[in-house]
Design an enzyme around this catalytic site. Structure first.
Site, short mmCIF file in Angstrom:
data_model
loop_
_atom_site.label_atom_id
_atom_site.label_comp_id
_atom_site.label_asym_id
_atom_site.label_seq_id
_atom_site.Cartn_x
_atom_site.Cartn_y
_atom_site.Cartn_z
CG HIS A 162 -1.58 1.33 1.44
ND1 HIS A 162 -2.63 1.78 0.67
CD2 HIS A 162 -1.33 2.32 2.35
CE1 HIS A 162 -3.00 2.98 1.08
NE2 HIS A 162 -2.23 3.33 2.10
CG HIS A 167 0.48 6.57 -0.03
ND1 HIS A 167 -0.28 7.71 0.00
CD2 HIS A 167 -0.14 5.69 0.81
CE1 HIS A 167 -1.31 7.55 0.81
NE2 HIS A 167 -1.25 6.32 1.32
CD GLU A 208 -4.76 6.73 1.95
OE1 GLU A 208 -4.84 5.78 1.15
OE2 GLU A 208 -3.80 6.87 2.74
CB SER A 227 -2.36 -0.02 -2.65
OG SER A 227 -3.27 0.51 -1.70
#
Length: 303
Positions: A162, A167, A208, A227
């Site tokens: 993730h 990111h 997010e 992700s």
């Protein structure tokens, strides 16, 4: 509203220095003694890290490398279909390895020339003020552990997949990296936990779990979507709403399920203007203004 601690397995350290990661009863690795020892060891390395030092180098196992290879291949396939053009372009420039897990210093070496960001280790949950505040220095706190091998396409908590595939590919975009830096600057202005929580919730629904419309199709740019194999299958079924930072900062939602409501931008420029503009201007009074707006009766239209 978003309670970040629910996303992480708590990490404790005794007076003797023993580090323990407390997995939930539903965690895929909770009954695997080797995995639990492994998680404790990786967390201990992160806790021993001191700013300015090289990030701890993890000697990843063949099992962990295989998990990375499986997830990298599956996510890359889905990104080609569902990720927005800005993310695809930044991911191509970053060029993360698909055949092995990159060390955090390797991520930094690839990322810094693109946007100035660098990665530092985190054992687990980083307090909101420290996590978001570090963006002002273009620093990102990242876990280094990998999800359990029994469920490579699922994790109940943010792992290195993730943090890096989600990111880093996003932060490799100068446009998104600038928004991150604006978040960090906002944190420096905020003094109340209420305002900090409001910022975190807007970040959740944008950086997010944000989506954007491109050529009539819905594409994702949020790291939580990028992700997650499962979220990438489900996000097209969500109810889409226009960007509304006051609604995003006050919405109640369940982080343990696929998100049923997503906020959709019409362009990357709108994300910069609305989301980036909000972070640039928000202050401690922002949550109070949001509550006042919710209570204010709608204006009747003239007949």
């Amino acid at each position: 509203m978003f309670t970040e601690a629910q996303l992480y397995s708590p990490v404790t350290r005794t007076g003797d220095g023993d580090v323990t990661v407390h997995l939930s009863d539903e965690h895929p690795g909770v009954h695997d003694p080797e995995y639990r020892v492994r998680r404790n060891a990786i967390a201990a390395l992160a806790l021993a890290y001191r700013p300015g030092e090289p990030a701890p180098k993890i000697d990843y196992t063949d099992e962990e490398q295989q998990v990375w290879r499986i997830v990298s291949a599956e996510l890359a396939r889905k990104h080609r279909t569902y990720a927005c053009a800005e993310v695809l372009a930044s991911a191509a420039r970053l060029d993360l390895p698909a055949d092995h897990i990159p060390q955090l210093d390797d991520v930094t070496a690839a990322l810094t020339p693109l946007t100035g960001f660098r990665y530092v280790p985190a054992a687990g949950l980083v307090p909101l003020r420290e996590f978001f505040g570090s963006f002002a220095e273009r620093e990102f706190h990242s876990t280094q552990y990998i999800r359990h091998h029994s469920a490579p396409l699922y994790t109940p908590e943010p792992d290195a997949i993730h943090e890096i595939i989600g990111h880093a590919n996003q932060i490799a975009s100068p446009r998104f990296a600038a928004i991150y830096e604006t978040v960090g600057a906002a944190v420096a202005r905020l003094t109340t936990d209420t305002a900090l929580k409001f910022l975190a919730d807007v970040f959740w629904f944008s950086m997010e779990f944000g989506v954007v419309r491109e050529r009539g199709e819905i594409r994702c740019y949020g790291a939580g979507l990028l992700s997650s194999y499962g979220e990438l299958d489900e996000f097209r079924h969500a109810e889409l709403r226009p960007l509304d930072v006051m609604a995003m900062g006050t919405a109640a939602y369940d982080i343990t399920h696929y998100q049923p409501i997503l906020y959709c931008a019409e362009s990357i420029s709108e994300i910069e203007d609305v989301i980036g503009g909000f972070f640039a201007e928000m202050d401690d009074d922002t949550p109070l203004r949001a509550k006042r707006d919710q209570k204010r009766p709608p204006v009747a239209e003239a007949s």
